[in-house]
Design an enzyme around this catalytic site. Structure first.
Site, PDB file in Angstrom:
ATOM      1  NE  ARG A 178      -1.007   7.964   1.024  1.00 51.08           N
ATOM      2  CZ  ARG A 178      -0.645   6.724   1.449  1.00 51.08           C
ATOM      3  NH1 ARG A 178       0.138   5.919   0.850  1.00 51.08           N
ATOM      4  NH2 ARG A 178      -1.014   5.817   2.564  1.00 51.08           N
ATOM      5  CD  GLU A 216       6.629   6.078  -1.538  1.00 50.52           C
ATOM      6  OE1 GLU A 216       6.498   5.125  -0.804  1.00 50.52           O
ATOM      7  OE2 GLU A 216       6.436   7.064  -1.063  1.00 50.52           O
ATOM      8  CG  HIS A 250       6.353   6.002   2.744  1.00 47.51           C
ATOM      9  ND1 HIS A 250       5.665   5.950   1.702  1.00 47.51           N
ATOM     10  CD2 HIS A 250       5.744   6.567   3.656  1.00 47.51           C
ATOM     11  CE1 HIS A 250       4.500   6.163   2.071  1.00 47.51           C
ATOM     12  NE2 HIS A 250       4.457   6.421   3.182  1.00 47.51           N
TER      13      HIS A 250
END
Length: 531
Positions: A231, A260, A278
Site C-alpha cells: 500500500r 494515486e 500499481h
C-alpha cells in the site's frame, strides 16, 4: 421486477454472466459522478473496482442499496462506516489477487537486484553497458518480510526457494506459526539492521502509515534494497528517495504510492528504482477471480443468503457448513422472542447446545440479533447493522455454548431480561432431512412442538373449556385460516399458552379483539415468513 445490479467499472465477462440470469444488470461510468448518482437511485447493488468512489453521498443517493462490491482487496474507495450505518453490506475479494501481488513483489525484488529495468531502457536506446548494471545475487541473503499475512506468507514461500534467510516483523503472528513457515520473528529495528532485502506486506491503517520513514531508514543495513507492493504511504517516499541519494539504500522496487494515480515522485529520478503503476493485481487471473468472487457474493446477498466474506458483518470468521443452515432458525427465534416479550429486552443470551458448538457459532448470535429487531425498528435490519441497533438501544447480546443436550441433537435458546424484571425465553431446533425443518420447542417455559414457519400467534390465558373453539370461530369469521394449533399448559386450570400458525397476518385490532374475547392476559404475533 428483478433487483438492479449496477456495474460501475469493467468486469470480467464471466462475472457479469453470474448475475445476468437473475438480475437487471445495468452499466454506468463510475468516474462520471452525476451519472453514477443518478444510476444509483434504482440500484440494489453496485460493483466497482478502484476508480469509482462510493462515499456517504453515493450511498444516500441509493435508497434501495443492499450491497456494495469492490472487485479487489482494498476498500480505500468505499466509505464502509457510512454503508454500515445504513445496513448496506460491503464485500470485496480478499483472496483474488494474493498470488499476483506476491509474484509482483518477487518480480520487483529480482528486478532491483539485477538492475533489469534500467539496463533494458539503456539497451533500447543503443547503450551496451554491462558493467554499469552489475547486480547482486539473492541466494544467501537475508530477506526481511514486514507483515506475514496471506500475501506476506506467499512471498516468503516463494523467495525462500532462492536459498535466502528469512526474518519477519509481525506483532500479530505467533512465533510457532512463523517457525512453521521457516521464518524467524524479530522486532522492526532488528529487521531493518539485518536485512539485505526488505519486502513490505501490510494493510494500510493508522498504525502502519509512515511505518518506515526517515528514522527507520537511518538504521537500515547499508546497501539494502526495499520493495513495497502493498500500500502507498507505508514507506515515506521522500525519506526513501533521500536514503537512496545518500547511498544507504541501494535500490527500491515500488508499485504503490501515497497518492494515486502517481506520475511524479522523487523516486522516479533514480535508475536503481523500479517503479510500476500499481500492477500488483493486474493479471488476467486476478481480475477474473476478483470479479467472479464479488459477483457470487452479490448474488448471495440479493437472494437473502448469508455472505461469509462481507467485510462489515461481525461473524467471527468463516462460517462452517454445519452452522449455516442454523442461521434462519436463530433469526426466527429472535423474531418470536420479541413478539412474546412484547418489546425489546434489556439483555439477551443466545444459548446454543449440541455438537455444532465444536464450530465457531458466533454468527448465530448475530442472526438472533437481526431477528430481535426486525419488527421493532423502521429501518431495514441486516447482518451489517444489527449489532449497531443493539448497541444504540443499550441491549447487551451474549453467547453461551454447551456441547451436550439431553433431548435434542441441537437446541438454540434465546433468553432475555426485560426492563420490568420479567424473564422470557424461546427455544427451537432444526431437524435435518430432505430439507431442514425449523421448529419451536419451548416458549416462555411452555413445552411446544410447532413449526417455526409462517405467521405465529401466541395467546396466554387461564385454562378453561371453550377457548379453543372461540378462537377458531373468531378467526374464521375474520377470514383467517388456521394452519396449525397447539395448546400447552403446566396444569389443569392453570396458565395456558395457545400457539397458532395462521395463513394471513392479523391486524392489531383483530388480535386485540380475539384476546379480549377469550380473556387472554397476553397476545402477540410473530411473522416468521422468509423475507
Amino acid at each position: 421486477m428483478n433487483p438492479v445490479v449496477l456495474i460501475a467499472e469493467e468486469l470480467a465477462p464471466a462475472a457479469i454472466e453470474v448475475l445476468a440470469h437473475d438480475f437487471d444488470v445495468r452499466h454506468v461510468d463510475g468516474t462520471d459522478r452525476p451519472a453514477l448518482l443518478s444510476a444509483l437511485s434504482e440500484a440494489d447493488a453496485v460493483l466497482v473496482r478502484s476508480a469509482t468512489r462510493i462515499d456517504a453521498e453515493a450511498i444516500a443517493a441509493a435508497p434501495r442499496l443492499k450491497v456494495i462490491a469492490r472487485a479487489g482487496v482494498g476498500l480505500d474507495n468505499v466509505e464502509v462506516p457510512a454503508a454500515t450505518s445504513r445496513g448496506v453490506m460491503v464485500v470485496n475479494a480478499p483472496t483474488s489477487n494474493i498470488v499476483s501481488a506476491a509474484e509482483q513483489a518477487v518480480a520487483l525484488l529480482l528486478a532491483v537486484a539485477r538492475n533489469t529495468a534500467s539496463a533494458s531502457t539503456a539497451l533500447k536506446v543503443g547503450e551496451w553497458k554491462r558493467s554499469k548494471y552489475t547486480g547482486v545475487e539473492v541466494q544467501g541473503k537475508t530477506v526481511g518480510v514486514v507483515g506475514l499475512g496471506r500475501i506476506g506468507v506467499l512471498f516468503a514461500q516463494r523467495i525462500a526457494a532462492f536459498g535466502t534467510r528469512l526474518i519477519a516483523y509481525d506483532p500479530y503472528i505467533q512465533p510457532a506459526r512463523a517457525a512453521q513457515l521457516g521464518v524467524r520473528l524479530v522486532g522492526l529495528d532488528e529487521l531493518l539492521r539485518q536485512s539485505d532485502f526488505i519486502s513490505i506486506h501490510l494493510p494500510k491503517t493508522s498504525e502502519t502509515v509512515g511505518l518506515i520513514g526517515e528514522k527507520e531508514l537511518a538504521i537500515v543495513k547499508p546497501g539494502v534494497r526495499i520493495v513495497n507492493a502493498a500500500r502507498g504511504g507505508l514507506v515515506d517516499e521522500q525519506a526513501l528517495a533521500d536514503a537512496i541519494a545518500e547511498g544507504r539504500v541501494a535500490g527500491a522496487g515500488v508499485d504503490v504510492y501515497a497518492k494515486e494515480p502517481c506520475t511524479s515522485s522523487p523516486l522516479f529520478a533514480f535508475d536503481n528504482v523500479v517503479a510500476t503503476p500499481h500492477l500488483g493485481a493486474s493479471t488476467h487471473e486476478a481480475q477474473d477471480k476478483a470479479g467472479l468472487a464479488v459477483a457470487r457474493s452479490v448474488k448471495l446477498a440479493l437472494q437473502g443468503e448469508f455472505v461469509p466474506d462481507a467485510v462489515n458483518v461481525q461473524t467471527g470468521g468463516v462460517v462452517a457448513e454445519d452452522v449455516r443452515p442454523l442461521l434462519p432458525l436463530a433469526e426466527k427465534l429472535g423474531r418470536a422472542f420479541t413478539a412474546v416479550a412484547g418489546g425489546i429486552a434489556a439483555s439477551v443470551t443466545v444459548d446454543v447446545r449440541g455438537e455444532v458448538v465444536s464450530h465457531d457459532v458466533s454468527v448465530l448470535k448475530l442472526a438472533a440479533t437481526k431477528g430481535l429487531f426486525s419488527s421493532v425498528v423502521e429501518e431495514q435490519v441486516t447482518y451489517v447493522n444489527a449489532p449497531h441497533l443493539a448497541a444504540e438501544r443499550g441491549v447487551e447480546v451474549s453467547l453461551v455454548t454447551r456441547p451436550e443436550t439431553a433431548e435434542e441433537a441441537l437446541l438454540v435458546t434465546i433468553r432475555g431480561a426485560l426492563p420490568d424484571g420479567r424473564t422470557v425465553s424461546v427455544s427451537g431446533t432444526s431437524v435435518a432431512g430432505v430439507r431442514d425443518v425449523n421448529k419451536l420447542t419451548e416458549v416462555d417455559g411452555f413445552d411446544v412442538e410447532i413449526g417455526a414457519e409462517g405467521i405465529l400467534v401466541f395467546l396466554r390465558y387461564a385454562d378453561r373449556p371453550g377457548v379453543v373453539g372461540a378462537v377458531g370461530t373468531l378467526l374464521g369469521e375474520a377470514g383467517v385460516n388456521i394452519a396449525a394449533m397447539q395448546v400447552a399448559r403446566r396444569e389443569a386450570g392453570g396458565e395456558t399458552l395457545m400457539t397458532l400458525t395462521v395463513d394471513q397476518a392479523l391486524g392489531a385490532d383483530l388480535l386485540t379483539s380475539v384476546a379480549e374475547s377469550v380473556g387472554a392476559t397476553a397476545a402477540s404475533a410473530a411473522d416468521l415468513r422468509e423475507e
